[in-house]
Design a protein around this motif. Structure first.
Motif, PDB file in Angstrom:
ATOM      1  N   TYR A 113       0.973  -1.283   0.079  1.00 26.93           N
ATOM      2  CA  TYR A 113       0.031   0.153  -0.086  1.00 26.93           C
ATOM      3  C   TYR A 113       0.903   1.301  -0.061  1.00 26.93           C
ATOM      4  O   TYR A 113       0.397   2.173  -0.645  1.00 26.93           O
ATOM      5  CB  TYR A 113      -0.956  -0.145   1.200  1.00 26.93           C
ATOM      6  N   GLN A 114       2.044   1.219   0.754  1.00 29.67           N
ATOM      7  CA  GLN A 114       2.659   2.320   0.749  1.00 29.67           C
ATOM      8  C   GLN A 114       3.487   2.304  -0.349  1.00 29.67           C
ATOM      9  O   GLN A 114       3.767   3.789  -1.055  1.00 29.67           O
ATOM     10  CB  GLN A 114       3.855   2.301   1.938  1.00 29.67           C
ATOM     11  N   HIS A 115       3.793   1.576  -1.178  1.00 32.38           N
ATOM     12  CA  HIS A 115       4.369   1.604  -2.574  1.00 32.38           C
ATOM     13  C   HIS A 115       3.395   2.380  -3.364  1.00 32.38           C
ATOM     14  O   HIS A 115       3.760   3.102  -4.363  1.00 32.38           O
ATOM     15  CB  HIS A 115       5.066   0.317  -3.310  1.00 32.38           C
ATOM     16  N   LEU A 116       2.228   1.845  -3.443  1.00 29.42           N
ATOM     17  CA  LEU A 116       1.132   2.583  -4.377  1.00 29.42           C
ATOM     18  C   LEU A 116       0.906   3.687  -4.212  1.00 29.42           C
ATOM     19  O   LEU A 116       0.637   4.694  -4.674  1.00 29.42           O
ATOM     20  CB  LEU A 116      -0.194   1.608  -3.984  1.00 29.42           C
ATOM     21  N   LEU A 117       0.902   4.323  -2.761  1.00 30.91           N
ATOM     22  CA  LEU A 117       0.524   5.679  -2.525  1.00 30.91           C
ATOM     23  C   LEU A 117       1.863   6.621  -2.911  1.00 30.91           C
ATOM     24  O   LEU A 117       1.487   7.713  -3.349  1.00 30.91           O
ATOM     25  CB  LEU A 117       0.716   5.701  -0.762  1.00 30.91           C
ATOM     26  N   ARG A 118       2.960   5.979  -2.993  1.00 27.67           N
ATOM     27  CA  ARG A 118       4.337   6.854  -3.416  1.00 27.67           C
ATOM     28  C   ARG A 118       4.259   6.916  -4.692  1.00 27.67           C
ATOM     29  O   ARG A 118       4.686   7.906  -5.413  1.00 27.67           O
ATOM     30  CB  ARG A 118       5.616   6.160  -2.841  1.00 27.67           C
ATOM     31  N   THR A 119       3.844   5.837  -5.576  1.00 30.40           N
ATOM     32  CA  THR A 119       3.990   5.836  -7.092  1.00 30.40           C
ATOM     33  C   THR A 119       2.509   6.424  -7.826  1.00 30.40           C
ATOM     34  O   THR A 119       2.774   6.380  -8.858  1.00 30.40           O
ATOM     35  CB  THR A 119       4.246   4.423  -7.399  1.00 30.40           C
ATOM     36  N   HIS A 120       1.450   6.449  -6.972  1.00 27.38           N
ATOM     37  CA  HIS A 120       0.386   6.934  -7.855  1.00 27.38           C
ATOM     38  C   HIS A 120       0.238   8.487  -8.097  1.00 27.38           C
ATOM     39  O   HIS A 120       1.058   9.184  -7.463  1.00 27.38           O
ATOM     40  CB  HIS A 120      -0.864   6.557  -6.755  1.00 27.38           C
ATOM     41  N   HIS A 121      -0.254   8.623  -9.501  1.00 27.25           N
ATOM     42  CA  HIS A 121      -0.257   9.856  -9.896  1.00 27.25           C
ATOM     43  C   HIS A 121      -1.640   9.937 -10.323  1.00 27.25           C
ATOM     44  O   HIS A 121      -2.417   9.156 -10.720  1.00 27.25           O
ATOM     45  CB  HIS A 121       0.887  10.337 -10.860  1.00 27.25           C
ATOM     46  N   PRO A 122      -2.294  11.236 -10.840  1.00 29.29           N
ATOM     47  CA  PRO A 122      -3.453  11.348 -11.490  1.00 29.29           C
ATOM     48  C   PRO A 122      -3.817  10.616 -12.745  1.00 29.29           C
ATOM     49  O   PRO A 122      -4.898  10.217 -13.244  1.00 29.29           O
ATOM     50  CB  PRO A 122      -3.532  13.179 -12.093  1.00 29.29           C
ATOM     51  N   GLN A 123      -2.512  10.269 -13.609  1.00 29.83           N
ATOM     52  CA  GLN A 123      -2.916   9.469 -14.762  1.00 29.83           C
ATOM     53  C   GLN A 123      -2.815   7.756 -14.331  1.00 29.83           C
ATOM     54  O   GLN A 123      -2.889   7.176 -15.656  1.00 29.83           O
ATOM     55  CB  GLN A 123      -1.576   9.704 -15.871  1.00 29.83           C
ATOM     56  N   SER A 124      -2.610   7.594 -13.504  1.00 31.17           N
ATOM     57  CA  SER A 124      -2.563   6.018 -13.113  1.00 31.17           C
ATOM     58  C   SER A 124      -3.807   5.502 -13.312  1.00 31.17           C
ATOM     59  O   SER A 124      -5.030   6.152 -12.817  1.00 31.17           O
ATOM     60  CB  SER A 124      -2.241   5.824 -11.466  1.00 31.17           C
ATOM     61  N   PRO A 125      -4.053   4.447 -13.720  1.00 34.08           N
ATOM     62  CA  PRO A 125      -5.569   3.720 -13.725  1.00 34.08           C
ATOM     63  C   PRO A 125      -6.133   3.369 -12.409  1.00 34.08           C
ATOM     64  O   PRO A 125      -5.342   3.323 -11.445  1.00 34.08           O
ATOM     65  CB  PRO A 125      -4.927   2.375 -14.512  1.00 34.08           C
ATOM     66  N   PRO A 126      -7.537   3.274 -12.092  1.00 34.10           N
ATOM     67  CA  PRO A 126      -7.955   3.169 -10.804  1.00 34.10           C
ATOM     68  C   PRO A 126      -7.764   1.870 -10.635  1.00 34.10           C
ATOM     69  O   PRO A 126      -7.465   0.724 -11.294  1.00 34.10           O
ATOM     70  CB  PRO A 126      -9.522   3.482 -11.066  1.00 34.10           C
ATOM     71  N   VAL A 127      -7.490   1.738  -9.121  1.00 33.16           N
ATOM     72  CA  VAL A 127      -7.485   0.313  -8.524  1.00 33.16           C
ATOM     73  C   VAL A 127      -8.793  -0.351  -8.824  1.00 33.16           C
ATOM     74  O   VAL A 127      -9.934   0.082  -8.253  1.00 33.16           O
ATOM     75  CB  VAL A 127      -7.169   0.483  -7.122  1.00 33.16           C
ATOM     76  N   LEU A 128      -9.010  -1.663  -9.088  1.00 32.61           N
ATOM     77  CA  LEU A 128      -9.997  -2.303  -9.279  1.00 32.61           C
ATOM     78  C   LEU A 128     -10.170  -3.235  -8.145  1.00 32.61           C
ATOM     79  O   LEU A 128      -9.118  -4.095  -7.615  1.00 32.61           O
ATOM     80  CB  LEU A 128      -9.942  -3.261 -10.611  1.00 32.61           C
ATOM     81  N   VAL A 129     -11.270  -3.325  -7.346  1.00 28.39           N
ATOM     82  CA  VAL A 129     -11.546  -3.897  -6.138  1.00 28.39           C
ATOM     83  C   VAL A 129     -12.618  -5.025  -6.559  1.00 28.39           C
ATOM     84  O   VAL A 129     -13.706  -4.710  -6.700  1.00 28.39           O
ATOM     85  CB  VAL A 129     -11.993  -3.275  -4.989  1.00 28.39           C
ATOM     86  N   LEU A 130     -12.194  -6.348  -6.343  1.00 28.94           N
ATOM     87  CA  LEU A 130     -13.185  -7.424  -6.601  1.00 28.94           C
ATOM     88  C   LEU A 130     -13.584  -8.101  -5.199  1.00 28.94           C
ATOM     89  O   LEU A 130     -13.008  -8.379  -4.598  1.00 28.94           O
ATOM     90  CB  LEU A 130     -12.885  -8.543  -7.625  1.00 28.94           C
ATOM     91  N   VAL A 131     -15.118  -7.901  -4.847  1.00 28.34           N
ATOM     92  CA  VAL A 131     -15.540  -8.241  -3.666  1.00 28.34           C
ATOM     93  C   VAL A 131     -16.527  -9.289  -3.787  1.00 28.34           C
ATOM     94  O   VAL A 131     -17.502  -9.327  -4.600  1.00 28.34           O
ATOM     95  CB  VAL A 131     -16.388  -6.968  -3.081  1.00 28.34           C
ATOM     96  N   SER A 132     -16.605 -10.353  -3.038  1.00 32.52           N
ATOM     97  CA  SER A 132     -17.410 -11.326  -2.931  1.00 32.52           C
ATOM     98  C   SER A 132     -18.623 -10.847  -1.966  1.00 32.52           C
ATOM     99  O   SER A 132     -18.625  -9.907  -1.243  1.00 32.52           O
ATOM    100  CB  SER A 132     -17.062 -12.479  -2.110  1.00 32.52           C
ATOM    101  N   LEU A 133     -19.747 -11.434  -2.225  1.00 35.27           N
ATOM    102  CA  LEU A 133     -21.056 -11.002  -1.623  1.00 35.27           C
ATOM    103  C   LEU A 133     -21.271 -11.521  -0.379  1.00 35.27           C
ATOM    104  O   LEU A 133     -22.214 -12.681  -0.175  1.00 35.27           O
ATOM    105  CB  LEU A 133     -22.287 -11.458  -2.486  1.00 35.27           C
ATOM    106  N   GLU A 134     -20.557 -11.221   0.603  1.00 36.39           N
ATOM    107  CA  GLU A 134     -20.447 -11.735   2.173  1.00 36.39           C
ATOM    108  C   GLU A 134     -20.417 -10.591   3.037  1.00 36.39           C
ATOM    109  O   GLU A 134     -19.621  -9.696   2.656  1.00 36.39           O
ATOM    110  CB  GLU A 134     -19.720 -12.884   2.455  1.00 36.39           C
ATOM    111  N   PRO A 135     -20.790 -10.458   4.405  1.00 32.28           N
ATOM    112  CA  PRO A 135     -20.748  -9.394   5.185  1.00 32.28           C
ATOM    113  C   PRO A 135     -19.407  -8.980   5.631  1.00 32.28           C
ATOM    114  O   PRO A 135     -18.786  -7.993   5.618  1.00 32.28           O
ATOM    115  CB  PRO A 135     -21.550  -9.806   6.523  1.00 32.28           C
ATOM    116  N   ASP A 136     -18.504 -10.197   5.556  1.00 34.08           N
ATOM    117  CA  ASP A 136     -17.222  -9.841   5.982  1.00 34.08           C
ATOM    118  C   ASP A 136     -16.388  -9.193   4.952  1.00 34.08           C
ATOM    119  O   ASP A 136     -15.786  -8.169   5.307  1.00 34.08           O
ATOM    120  CB  ASP A 136     -16.503 -11.366   6.296  1.00 34.08           C
ATOM    121  N   ALA A 137     -16.551  -9.484   3.550  1.00 39.51           N
ATOM    122  CA  ALA A 137     -15.845  -9.041   2.354  1.00 39.51           C
ATOM    123  C   ALA A 137     -16.399  -7.828   2.070  1.00 39.51           C
ATOM    124  O   ALA A 137     -15.918  -6.813   1.848  1.00 39.51           O
ATOM    125  CB  ALA A 137     -15.945  -9.775   1.188  1.00 39.51           C
TER     126      ALA A 137
END
Length: 851
Positions: free
Chosen positions: A12-36
Motif C-alpha cells: 500500500y505504501q508503494h502504491l501511495l508513493r507511485t500513484h499519480h493522476p494518470q494512474s489507472p484506478p485500482v479495481l476491487v473485486l468483492v465477494s457477496l458476504e458481510p465480512d468481505a
C-alpha cells in the motif's frame, strides 16, 4: 508470492508513493458476504483519504470472476494496450489459480504474462491454492533484463516477499495472516522442489526403497530459494527425447467445474537427465594441470537416477495431495486483516474499527469455523469457539482493547452509568448524548435482535436457545415459559418491546440468567461478570448513533446478511406459487441460466454497502431480518416435527421444496443459516441421547437442499457437525492433563532412582535383575498413559473434523453424470438439476464428508 504479516503495509505504501493522476484506478473485486463487504468499506475509506481512485466490482461466483477477468482486467494488461495496474481480491479466488481465472497466464507473446497487472489476494478460506502462494511471480526473464538484479540479492525467497521487494512488476501476491509461515513449511518445500524438478515419465511402476534421493532434493531446494533455475543437459539419452516428451504426466486436481487447480506446480521446460557425475560442478581431473586422476566412485546409472527422481516427486506430490484433501477451514477474517493494515498506516478510527468488528462477528452467523462451515461449540464465557478457537478469542480481545483505546471512559459519567443500569450489567439501548457515536463493550446475551424485538421473540428465535430448549416442540415452549417464570418475568412483560420493559426487570435480567440458565443447560447464554483476571471475556460490542439508534455488532451482521440474501423487502410465496415482496410487488422470474438471479444479488450488495454507512437504511431493513429468521424457525420446526430429516450412511439430509418460505432459501447463505439451525438442534439431541457428540466426536454432518422452482435446480449445502472445533477451555484442560502426567512420570523416575541407589548401597549383587523388573514396570506404565492420550492425539490431528463436502462433491461429479454447477466460492455449496438430486445424494452418501 506471499506478503508476510510484518510487511502488511509494504504494497500500500508503494502504491501511495507511485500513484499519480494518470494512474489507472485500482479495481476491487468483492465477494457477496458481510465480512468481505466490511473489508471493502475499510479499504475504500483508506483509498478515499489518500485520493486514490478505485472502482468496486461485486463478484458472485467463479463464472462472474472469469467474466470480470475478460471484460475488466485483461484490457489493463500491456498486451492489450493497457498500462497495468492493481487488482484487489477480497474474499475472491483464494482456492483457485487466480492467474488462470483472470486470464493473466498468457505467455504466447513472451515477456511478462501478467501484463503488468498486480493482484492482491486477501481471503480467509482455506486451503490456499499453493500456486498463488509460492508462485504468482513474473517469469525469470524479467530479472535478465536488469543486470543489477542478481547483485541486489533476491527480493522473493521461497515465495516470501522480502523488504527489498519493489512492487509494480505484476503477479499474484497473497496477504498472509500468519498461516503460511506457521503451517505450510512442508507444502512449501514440496511445491518449490516440484517446481524446479525436471519432467520424468511416471508409468506407476513400483520403486525400490533402497535408492535415496536426498542429494537430489538438496539441489532442488537450493535452486528454489530465489535463484535462477539450472538447466540439465543430456548426453546419454538423446534417442529417448521424443518419447519422453510425448508421455509427460499431467496430474491435476479439480477445484470446481469452472476451474482446475494443479496438485503439483506447472513445470519448467523439459530438462534431460544425466548421470550423477554430471551434477558435480567441479572440474574434472583432466582439467587440472599436473594432477593425477583420483579414484572416482562408480556414477549412478540413468535408470537409478530416474527412480530416485520419481520417488522424490511422488513423495512431494503426495504431500500436496494430502494438503488439498484436508478439507475446508477458515482463517482470520479479512475485515480484521484490513483493519491491521489501517493500523499499520496509522489511519485507524472508530468507523474502521466498527466495520472490522461487524465483519468478525458475522462469521459466527454463517458457521464459519476452524473446521469449515458447520455449527460452533459454545463457550461458557458466553462467546463461541467459532471460527478461530483460541486464535479467534485473541483477535476479539485485541478488538476489545482497541475499543477501550479509541473510546476511553468518561470519569464524569459514572452517575449516568448507574442510572442507565450499565454498571449492573444492563445492555445499553440508548446513546449517552445526541452526539454520542462511541463503541462500547456490552454483556450481550445470545438472543437475536433483542433491542428491536420483545424479550420473548428474541429468545424464541435464538438458534442457541432453540437447540437446547427444543423450541420446535410444545415441551420446549413450556420449558422456555418455566425459565421466564423462575426469572420472575411475566409473559405480558416479556412479550412487549424490550426497550419498554420495566427497568427493574432489565436490571435484574442478567443476574437471573446467570442463576437459572445453567439449570436448563444454558451455561454460555450470557458472559460472566468482568473480573481482574479475565477482564470482559465474552462481552460483545455496541455502537450508538446519537438518539437515532443503538445497535450491537451482531445486530448489524444479521441485518446486512438479510439484505444480501433476500433484499431490503424480502420475498414470500403464496398458496398459488406466486412470489411477492413485503410491499406487495410481484416477483416472477424465469431464469434458467441464473443470470437474472446473479444480477439481483449484485443489486443487493450495493444496498448492503450503503446500509453499512447509513443508520436509517439499516433500521429500514430490520423487518427483513425478522422475516428471514421467522422463516428459519418456521421451516426448521416443520422439518423436525414432520420427521423429514433422513439419516443416510455418512450424513443426515433434509429437503425444502414446499411452503410459504421456500423462495427465501434459494440463496445459499440463507439456506446455510437454516442448515445450521437444524444441525445444531440435531447435535443437541445426539448429546442428550448418547451423552457425547456423534461420529467419534466429529458430529453428524447435514446436507440441506432447497428447491429453486424458477430455475429447476436444487441448491445444496453441506455443513459439519460441530466436532473438532478448537475449544479454548478443552484445549487448556488437555494441556493441564499432559502437564500433570509429565509431572507424575518425573516423580516416578526420581523415586526409582532413589530406590535403586539405596539397593546399590545395601546389596549390589541383584542390581541387574531388579533393574530389569523396574524397566518392565516403567514400560507398562508408559503404555497405559499412551492409551489414555490416543483420543487427544486424534483430536489434535491436522484436518480432524473438517468439512470435506467440497472434495466429496467434486468426487461425485467426476464419477457420475449428474448435472451439477459448482460456482460458489463456498466449496460446500453446489447446484443440482432437480431430476439428478436422488442419484447425486446416493453417490454422496458413500463419500467421506468429514475429515
Amino acid at each position: 508470492m506471499y506478503l508476510p504479516r510484518n510487511l502488511i503495509s509494504h504494497l500500500y505504501q508503494h502504491l501511495l508513493r507511485t500513484h499519480h493522476p494518470q494512474s489507472p484506478p485500482v479495481l476491487v473485486l468483492v465477494s457477496l458476504e458481510p465480512d468481505a463487504l466490511c473489508a471493502c468499506r475499510i479499504l475504500s475509506a483508506l483509498f478515499k483519504r489518500d485520493y486514490i481512485p478505485h472502482s468496486i466490482h461485486p463478484i458472485s461466483g467463479y463464472n462472474d470472476l472469469t467474466s470480470a477477468g475478460e471484460s475488466l482486467i485483461q484490457p489493463m494488461t500491456t498486451q492489450k494496450g493497457g498500462t497495468g495496474g492493481v487488482v484487489v481480491c477480497l474474499g475472491v479466488g483464494g482456492m483457485v489459480d487466480v492467474s488462470t481465472m483472470l486470464g493473466l497466464d498468457n505467455i504466447a507473446d513472451g515477456g511478462d504474462p501478467s501484463g503488468g497487472v498486480q493482484v492482491w489476494l486477501i481471503d480467509a478460506r482455506r486451503p490456499w491454492n499453493l500456486g498463488n502462494v509460492f508462485a504468482g511471480r513474473p517469469e525469470d526473464a524479467l530479472q535478465e533484463l536488469d543486470g543489477n538484479a542478481r547483485s541486489r540479492g533476491p527480493d522473493v525467497v521461497g515465495g516470501r516477499i522480502q523488504p527489498t521487494f519493489k512492487p509494480g512488476q505484476g503477479g499474484v501476491i497473497v496477504y498472509d495472516d500468519g498461516d503460511v509461515e506457521q503451517d505450510l513449511a512442508t507444502e512449501q518445500e514440496a511445491y518449490l522442489t516440484l517446481a524446479n524438478m525436471p519432467d520424468v515419465e511416471d508409468d506407476g511402476e513400483p520403486l525400490d526403497d533402497s535408492d535415496g534421493g536426498s542429494e537430489i532434493a538438496e539441489s532442488y531446494n537450493g535452486a528454489s530459494q530465489g535463484k535462477k533455475r539450472k538447466t540439465w543437459s543430456d548426453g546419454d539419452d538423446e534417442n529417448n527425447e521424443s518419447e519422453e516428451e510425448n508421455r509427460r504426466p499431467r496430474q491435476r486436481r479439480r477445484s470446481n467445474s469452472s476451474e482446475t487447480v494443479t496438485s503439483s506446480p506447472s513445470r519448467p521446460p523439459r530438462r534431460q537427465i544425466r548421470d550423477s557425475a554430471s551434477l558435480d560442478p567441479s572440474p574434472s581431473p583432466s582439467q587440472i594441470p599436473g594432477s593425477s586422476p583420483p579414484l572416482v566412485a562408480q556414477p549412478a546409472s540413468p535408470q537409478k537416477l530416474r527412480r530416485r527422481l520419481l520417488r522424490l516427486r511422488r513423495k512431494h506430490e503426495s504431500a500436496l495431495h494430502k494438503y488439498y484433501s484436508l478439507g475446508a477451514t477458515y482463517s482470520e477474517p479479512i475485515s480484521s486483516l484490513l483493519y491491521s493494515l489501517a493500523e499499520a498506516l496509522g489511519r485507524e478510527d472508530n468507523d474502521l474499527l466498527w466495520h472490522a468488528i461487524v465483519g468478525v462477528s458475522s462469521l459466527e452467523l454463517y458457521g464459519r469455523s476452524m473446521t469449515g462451515v458447520g455449527i460452533s461449540s459454545s463457550l461458557n464465557t458466553g462467546g463461541s469457539a467459532g471460527w478461530g478457537g483460541q486464535r479467534g478469542e485473541r483477535i476479539r480481545q485485541i478488538l476489545r482493547d482497541e475499543v477501550r483505546r479509541l473510546n476511553p471512559p468518561d470519569p464524569a459519567d459514572t452517575r449516568g452509568e448507574t442510572a442507565r443500569g450499565e454498571a449492573s450489567g444492563v445492555i445499553p439501548t440508548t446513546a449517552r448524548s445526541p452526539t454520542d457515536t462511541a463503541i462500547r463493550l456490552s454483556p450481550e446475551p445470545r438472543f437475536l435482535l433483542i433491542r428491536h424485538w420483545s424479550l420473548y421473540d428474541s429468545m424464541l428465535h435464538s438458534p442457541y436457545l432453540a437447540a437446547r430448549l427444543h423450541i420446535w416442540s410444545d415441551v420446549g415452549r413450556k420449558r422456555l415459559h418455566k425459565l421466564l417464570a423462575k426469572m420472575g418475568v411475566s409473559l405480558s412483560q416479556c412479550k412487549q418491546n424490550y426497550t419498554h420493559m420495566d427497568m427493574e426487570l432489565k436490571r435484574g435480567l442478567r443476574h437471573s440468567l446467570l442463576t437459572y440458565a445453567p439449570m436448563y443447560g444454558l451455561d454460555g447464554l450470557v458472559p460472566p461478570p468482568a473480573s481482574a483476571g479475565r477482564g470482559k471475556e465474552g462481552w460483545g460490542f455496541v455502537r450508538s448513533w446519537g438518539w437515532k439508534a443503538c445497535l450491537s455488532a451482531m445486530d448489524v451482521g444479521v441485518i446486512v446478511g438479510a439484505i444480501l440474501e433476500v433484499g431490503k423487502f424480502g420475498i414470500r410465496t403464496d398458496a398459488t406459487g406466486r412470489s411477492y415482496d413485503q410491499r406487495g410487488a410481484k416477483k416472477e422470474i424465469v431464469d434458467e441460466d441464473g443470470s437474472q438471479e446473479t444480477q439481483a444479488w449484485v443489486e443487493r450488495f450495493w444496498e448492503a454497502y450503503d446500509a453499512l454507512g447509513d443508520i436509517e437504511a439499516l433500521k429500514q431493513a430490520l423487518p427483513t431480518a425478522q422475516l428471514l429468521h421467522r422463516a428459519i424457525l418456521r421451516t426448521g420446526t416443520s422439518l423436525i416435527e414432520k420427521r423429514q430429516i433422513r439419516h443416510l450412511q455418512a450424513f443426515r439430509m433434509a429437503v425444502v421444496k414446499e411452503g410459504p418460505d421456500v423462495q427465501l432459501f434459494t440463496h445459499p447463505a440463507a439456506l446455510t443459516k437454516l442448515a445450521l439451525w437444524v444441525g445444531e438442534a440435531i447435535a443437541e439431541q445426539e448429546k442428550e441421547q448418547r451423552g457425547k457428540v456423534g461420529k467419534h466426536g466429529k458430529g453428524t454432518p447435514l446436507v440441506m437442499a432447497g428447491l429453486n422452482e424458477a430455475r429447476g435446480v436444487y441448491v445444496v449445502v453441506g455443513t459439519g457437525g460441530g466436532g473438532g472445533v478448537v475449544d479454548i477451555a478443552l484445549q487448556e484442560k488437555r494441556k493441564q492433563k499432559v502437564e500433570a502426567k509429565a509431572k507424575r512420570k518425573l516423580e516416578r523416575r526420581d523415586e526409582r532412582e532413589r530406590k535403586r541407589s539405596e539397593r546399590k548401597k545395601r546389596d549390589g549383587s541383584d542390581e541387574d535383575e531388579n533393574q530389569e523388573e523396574e524397566e518392565e514396570k516403567e514400560s507398562e506404565e508408559d503404555e497405559e498413559e499412551s492409551d489414555d492420550e490416543s483420543d487427544d492425539d486424534a483430536i489434535d490431528e491436522r484436518g480432524y473434523g473438517r468439512n470435506r463436502f467440497g472434495n466429496a462433491f467434486q468426487e461425485v461429479v467426476d464419477e457420475t453424470n449428474a448435472r451439477v454447477r459448482i460456482d460458489s466460492f463456498e466449496s460446500c455449496v453446489v447446484e443440482i438439476k432437480k431430476e439428478d438430486l436422488s442419484s447425486f445424494l446416493e453417490s454422496l452418501s458413500m463419500k467421506a464428508v468429514i475429515g
